[in-house]
Design a protein around this motif. Structure first.
Motif, short mmCIF file in Angstrom:
data_model
loop_
_atom_site.label_atom_id
_atom_site.label_comp_id
_atom_site.label_asym_id
_atom_site.label_seq_id
_atom_site.Cartn_x
_atom_site.Cartn_y
_atom_site.Cartn_z
N PRO A 79 0.83 -1.21 0.00
CA PRO A 79 0.00 0.00 0.00
C PRO A 79 0.87 1.26 0.00
N LYS A 80 0.29 2.33 -0.53
CA LYS A 80 0.99 3.61 -0.57
C LYS A 80 0.66 4.49 0.62
N VAL A 81 -0.44 4.22 1.30
CA VAL A 81 -0.83 4.96 2.49
C VAL A 81 -1.27 3.95 3.54
N VAL A 82 -0.71 4.10 4.73
CA VAL A 82 -1.09 3.24 5.85
C VAL A 82 -1.71 4.12 6.92
N TYR A 83 -2.99 3.87 7.20
CA TYR A 83 -3.67 4.56 8.30
C TYR A 83 -3.58 3.67 9.53
N LEU A 84 -3.11 4.24 10.63
CA LEU A 84 -2.85 3.45 11.83
C LEU A 84 -3.63 4.02 13.01
N GLU A 85 -4.25 3.14 13.77
CA GLU A 85 -4.99 3.53 14.98
C GLU A 85 -3.99 3.83 16.10
N LEU A 86 -3.56 5.08 16.14
CA LEU A 86 -2.61 5.55 17.14
C LEU A 86 -2.77 7.05 17.25
N CYS A 87 -2.52 7.63 18.41
CA CYS A 87 -2.72 9.06 18.63
C CYS A 87 -1.98 9.86 17.56
N GLU A 88 -2.71 10.72 16.87
CA GLU A 88 -2.16 11.40 15.72
C GLU A 88 -1.00 12.32 16.06
N ASP A 89 -0.94 12.83 17.30
CA ASP A 89 0.14 13.73 17.66
C ASP A 89 1.43 13.00 18.00
N VAL A 148 5.85 5.71 0.66
CA VAL A 148 4.74 5.26 1.50
C VAL A 148 4.53 6.29 2.61
N GLU A 149 3.28 6.63 2.84
CA GLU A 149 2.93 7.62 3.86
C GLU A 149 2.24 6.92 5.02
N LEU A 281 -7.81 11.59 2.50
CA LEU A 281 -8.07 11.16 1.13
C LEU A 281 -8.44 12.34 0.24
N ALA A 282 -9.28 13.24 0.78
CA ALA A 282 -9.68 14.40 0.00
C ALA A 282 -8.51 15.34 -0.25
N ALA A 283 -7.63 15.50 0.73
CA ALA A 283 -6.52 16.43 0.59
C ALA A 283 -5.41 15.87 -0.28
N SER A 284 -5.14 14.57 -0.18
CA SER A 284 -4.03 13.98 -0.92
C SER A 284 -4.43 13.42 -2.26
N GLY A 285 -5.71 13.13 -2.47
CA GLY A 285 -6.15 12.53 -3.71
C GLY A 285 -5.76 11.08 -3.85
N ALA A 286 -5.42 10.41 -2.73
CA ALA A 286 -5.01 9.01 -2.79
C ALA A 286 -6.20 8.13 -3.15
#
Length: 949
Positions: A79-89, A148-149, A281-286
């Protein structure tokens, strides 16, 4: 949200499974409605999750099966983008994991809070990461793969506490842990932090968990998960793994109890994460097809409106509070993770062992951050063509029906592995003090197989082996520090403890290591190391000594412990010896870095916090003044805190801290008198204010039942020891005399203190005091209370140390005059009274008794106590003739007539006028010289000293 999926090409993917569950619900329930709604709703949740265009990867925290499936999927999907359940900060810290040895925890820390209740401080959030976890595989893949982001989508640390209305009990993310772990324990490495767990997957329905444990013939949830989920999913394909995890998450979610607050927090987290993903997704266009969403299986089967990239709903994310958060990495351990999240002891170590076995069995190549401690160097292999993408598979196809119908695969017994375990545990037990032998190894081997068979398992699990070892080896008692259960946990992988590398430390921690570099110790290693500092031969070690004393003040007990050497006001050691355990207490050192950039800054902040806190007392502020002088050598800060001590003293209405105030003021006054040309202005003001303050409170303290004799003695000690300075600064002695005159104590201890104060002020002579003590002993009604009078006299040595001879006399008279039937029952009370109330003053009494009593037993019969000696009659004046039989006792008085200028200067200083009597004038001379005639020993000693010189 639990209805049937919308019409589509794969609408009937789970039709067979729905039919089977409908038949089962009808057969096992009176009617299909209640049970069918749950069972079919679970299928709908699975169907909905697998059809989501953005691939959802459900995981369980620290699950080897999840980590193995994650490594496989990442290599297949790329994958090119990995969304992870972890505190964003916490995202900026993840790159520092390569400088650490896992397990470690990502931490957000806030000591100065704004927007939360003050009693919550300090706020701390940790997310532990181990190698055998799916989230680490995702992090390592994303950070080391170009293009990869990695996007963290869970609530920020600030939002974790914004959504928590039960912080005083336990936050939703934190399970029950040990009540009060020891500070040095590995289970306390996370401190009191709130744990954010990726993949929280445990039944919240107590009856359901109890049912699963009972029918699974296991003791705790970790063992059930290992046996019935970890092992079956270890060899399953990606589609089956996802659907099973979706099903388990949906089951636990639908059978969760109706805790409205906890459900609200869970749903808010899910809305938050899906909102963040749609924004990205909206901001990056992925393309959602090129993305992977890693979350806990409990949250994967979500039914909120915001679910999915095409979800609706309008969830508003609140702004963060004004709290300033600090971020860092702290060491973690298997025991700390188990304690914080309520896992069984040893389960994380067993999971790590299972992870290593899975990698060896399946030959899956895991991801690992480049340069990480313990990582293998990459091979310089020849370039190969990029791997072809995996053939598309029907992810929505029904894999659950076959998986649930398939009978469990019984693992064959691995006799070599079990035999190795049995031999190793016997060897470890013998090292631990157990009388184990080869027969015990055979018994453990056979018992493990027997227990597995009783629990319907063909292959003994580590938990079966642990039970067998306890049964066969431990028997009656534990001879050493560790029991057999702990020995098995160590043998299975041990409590692996992480370490944060130097480059990942905050600036303060790096500065401490740099300043202690001359010690030439490996300070990051765990355990105790001995440091020897000889500042006489190596003056540069003086700076290391300063750092160590400040660390001793700031860090928990045991981090820096002095063995030889001390630091007091006006004293510096030239040699010191320290036991250092900075590696063991690395978390505490790292958290200091959240408070400042140097230990001097942190210490100054803490001293100010103590001095200006709402519960600050005069003793606390004076302690801060002393620490500022000892460790920081800051006259500016000491003067500021001293002024604060004066403010607190004038506002106090109690004398609870009087003993501590007296001790610290005496020390500070002695330091400034010997080391400074003049006293600081705040010291003079403090003495004046303290003199008036304690004079005002003295009459009340003598009669207040809540005030102890030690506190009254400390007040009198302050007044008498500071009297000379206070009078020179303008105070009036009449104020003290009036306060003593107004005191009317009824307690024996306070009465004795009042008599001592009157002796010091001249209102009561020592002869009258002796008479009163004799009257007490002569009164049978007062004799039982005599020990309390003695206790008061002993406390009186604090303000009037010159009464030591009177106290010794009072005790001696009691032993000499009281009969045995009275003395023997009274003696234990005397001993306990003196020991409990005046243990620190006992040396003064012992020295005085040693001066008065004869040194040898043979001289005791002919010895006459000084207080029983008859006074000498007709003592001559200074310079007169020698008395008959007096020998040479007045011989030294001639020295004063030869050199009279010393006494003339003293007389002039005291304002006395008079003339010297000529030799031979006798008693008709000046009356002042009679003192030297009565006590000529001082003059005689001076003559001997000067003659010898």
């Amino acid at each position: 949200m639990s209805g049937s999926p919308t019409n589509g090409p794969g609408e009937t993917s789970f039709a067979a499974l729905r039919g089977q569950l409908h038949e089962a619900a009808t057969a096992f329930a009176d009617g299909p409605d209640a049970l069918e709604g749950i069972l079919l709703g679970m299928v709908d949740d699975v169907d909905r999750a697998v059809r989501e265009p953005l691939e959802i990867f459900p995981v369980c925290h620290h699950s080897p099966a999840s980590a193995l499936a994650m490594a496989r999927r990442l290599r297949e999907k790329q994958p090119k983008v990995v969304y992870l359940e972890l505190c964003e900060d916490m995202a900026p810290l993840l790159g520092e994991l390569r400088n650490c040895r896992l397990p470690v925890a990502v931490q957000a820390f806030a000591s100065d809070i704004d927007g939360f209740p003050a009693e919550w401080a300090p706020l701390s959030v940790v997310a532990p990461i181990t190698e055998a976890s799916a989230e680490y595989q995702a992090i390592a893949y994303a950070l080391d793969t170009p293009g990869v982001e990695l996007v963290l989508v869970d609530r920020s640390s600030d939002h974790v506490f914004q959504g928590d209305s039960r912080h005083g009990e336990r936050t939703p993310e934190a399970a029950a842990g040990p009540a009060e772990p020891a500070p040095e324990s590995e289970a306390a490495l996370h401190g009191e932090a709130v744990g954010v767990e990726i993949g929280d997957l445990r039944p919240r329905f107590a009856e359901l968990e109890e049912h699963l444990l009972r029918h699974g013939k296991v003791r705790h949830w970790s063992e059930w998960w290992h046996q019935y989920v970890e092992v079956p999913l270890g060899d399953s394909d990606h589609a089956a793994y996802r659907q099973v995890m979706f099903l388990v998450g949906s089951l636990f979610r639908r059978l969760a109890p109706g805790d409205g607050e906890r459900v609200r927090v869970d749903e808010d987290r899910e809305r938050y994460m899906w909102t963040r993903m749609r924004e990205h997704l909206a901001a990056s266009g992925a393309d959602p097809e090129d993305c992977l969403y890693v979350c806990g299986a409990f949250h994967a089967a979500s039914r909120v409106d915001e679910f999915g990239v095409a979800g609706g709903g309008s969830f508003d994310i609140s702004p963060r509070s004004a709290t300033t958060w600090q971020y860092g990495l702290i060491p973690s351990s298997h025991a700390a993770i188990e304690a914080q999240f309520g896992l069984a002891s040893g389960s994380v170590s067993i999971a790590a062992t299972q992870w290593a076995k899975n990698l060896k069995r399946t030959r899956v190549q895991p991801y690992r951050l480049a340069g990480q401690d313990g990582a293998k160097k990459p091979r310089t292999a020849k370039k190969t063509a990029p791997a072809a993408p995996a053939p598309p598979s029907d992810a929505a196809a029904d894999r659950l029906s076959g998986f649930l119908r398939r009978p469990p695969v019984l693992d064959t017994l691995d006799e070599a592995e079990l035999l190795g375990w049995s031999v190793d545990i016997v060897r470890a037990a013998r090292r631990g003090g157990y009388l184990a032998s080869t027969a015990d190894a055979i018994a453990v081997f056979e018992t493990s197989i027997l227990l597995a068979g009783m629990r319907d398992r063909a292959k003994p699990t580590p938990y079966d082996f642990q039970d067998a070892a306890i049964t066969c080896i431990e028997k009656d008692s534990v001879p050493g520090r560790r029991d057999v259960r702990r020995l098995v946990e160590i043998m299975m992988g041990g409590d692996r403890i992480g370490r944060v590398g130097y480059d990942a430390l905050p600036p303060l921690a790096r500065d401490v290591h740099d300043r202690l570099a001359p010690l030439e110790l490996k300070l990051q290693q765990r355990g105790v190391q001995r440091a020897l500092l000889d500042m006489n031969s190596r003056p540069e070690l003086g700076a290391c000594s300063d750092v160590l004393w400040m660390l001793r003040r700031l860090l928990p007990h045991g981090a820096a412990r002095p063995i030889m050497g001390e630091r007091k006001l006006g004293e510096r050691s030239i040699q010191e010896s320290w036991d250092l355990a900075l590696g063991t207490h690395q978390r505490a050192l790292i958290e200091l870095g959240y408070e400042g950039v140097s230990i001097e800054q942190v210490l100054e902040q803490r001293l100010r916090r103590d001095a200006y806190g709402p519960r600050a007392t005069t003793a606390v502020v004076l302690a801060a003044v002393e620490d500022a002088t000892l460790y920081l050598r800051s006259r500016r800060l000491a003067d500021e805190l001293g002024t604060r001590a004066l403010e607190v003293l004038t506002a106090e209405r109690t004398v609870d801290g009087a003993p501590e105030v007296l001790r610290r003021v005496r020390g500070l006054l002695a330091y400034y008198r010997t080391g400074e040309p003049v006293l600081p202005p705040w010291v003079e003001s403090f003495v004046k204010a303290g003199y008036a303050h304690y004079c005002t409170l003295l009459p009340t303290a003598f009669t207040d039942e809540d005030v102890t004799a030690g506190q009254v003695a400390a007040m009198l000690g302050f007044l008498f020891s500071m009297e000379g300075l206070a009078l020179s600064l303008g105070c009036d002695r009449a104020q003290l005399e009036l306060a003593v005159a107004q005191s009317r104590p009824t307690d024996p201890e306070r009465t004795a203190l009042l008599w001592a104060a009157q002796v010091q002020l001249g209102a009561l002579s020592r002869a009258e005091l002796r008479e009163r003590c004799g009257e007490l002993l002569a009164n049978p009604m007062v004799v039982p209370a005599y020990p309390r009078y003695l206790s008061g006299f002993v406390h009186a040595l604090v303000p009037v140390p010159g009464l030591a001879d009177v106290v010794v006399e009072a005790v001696s008279n009691a032993f000499g005059r009281l009969p045995d039937p009275v003395l023997l029952p009274w003696l234990p009370t005397l001993i306990t009274t003196l020991r409990g109330g005046a243990a620190d003053l006992a040396p003064l009494l012992i020295r005085e008794a040693g001066r008065i009593f004869p040194a040898r037993l043979a001289a005791l019969d002919a010895w006459v106590p000084p207080w029983r000696e008859a006074p000498e009659a007709g003592a001559p004046v200074l310079g007169g003739t020698k008395p008959a039989g007096g020998g040479n006792r007045n011989r030294g008085a001639a020295l004063l007539f030869t050199h009279p200028r010393t006494l003339d200067a003293v007389a002039e200083l005291l304002g006395c006028d008079g003339t010297w009597a000529p030799p031979g004038e006798g008693p008709a001379g000046p009356g002042g010289a009679a003192l030297m005639a009565r006590h000529p020993d001082s003059a005689t000693a001076w003559e001997s000293l000067l003659a010898g010189a």
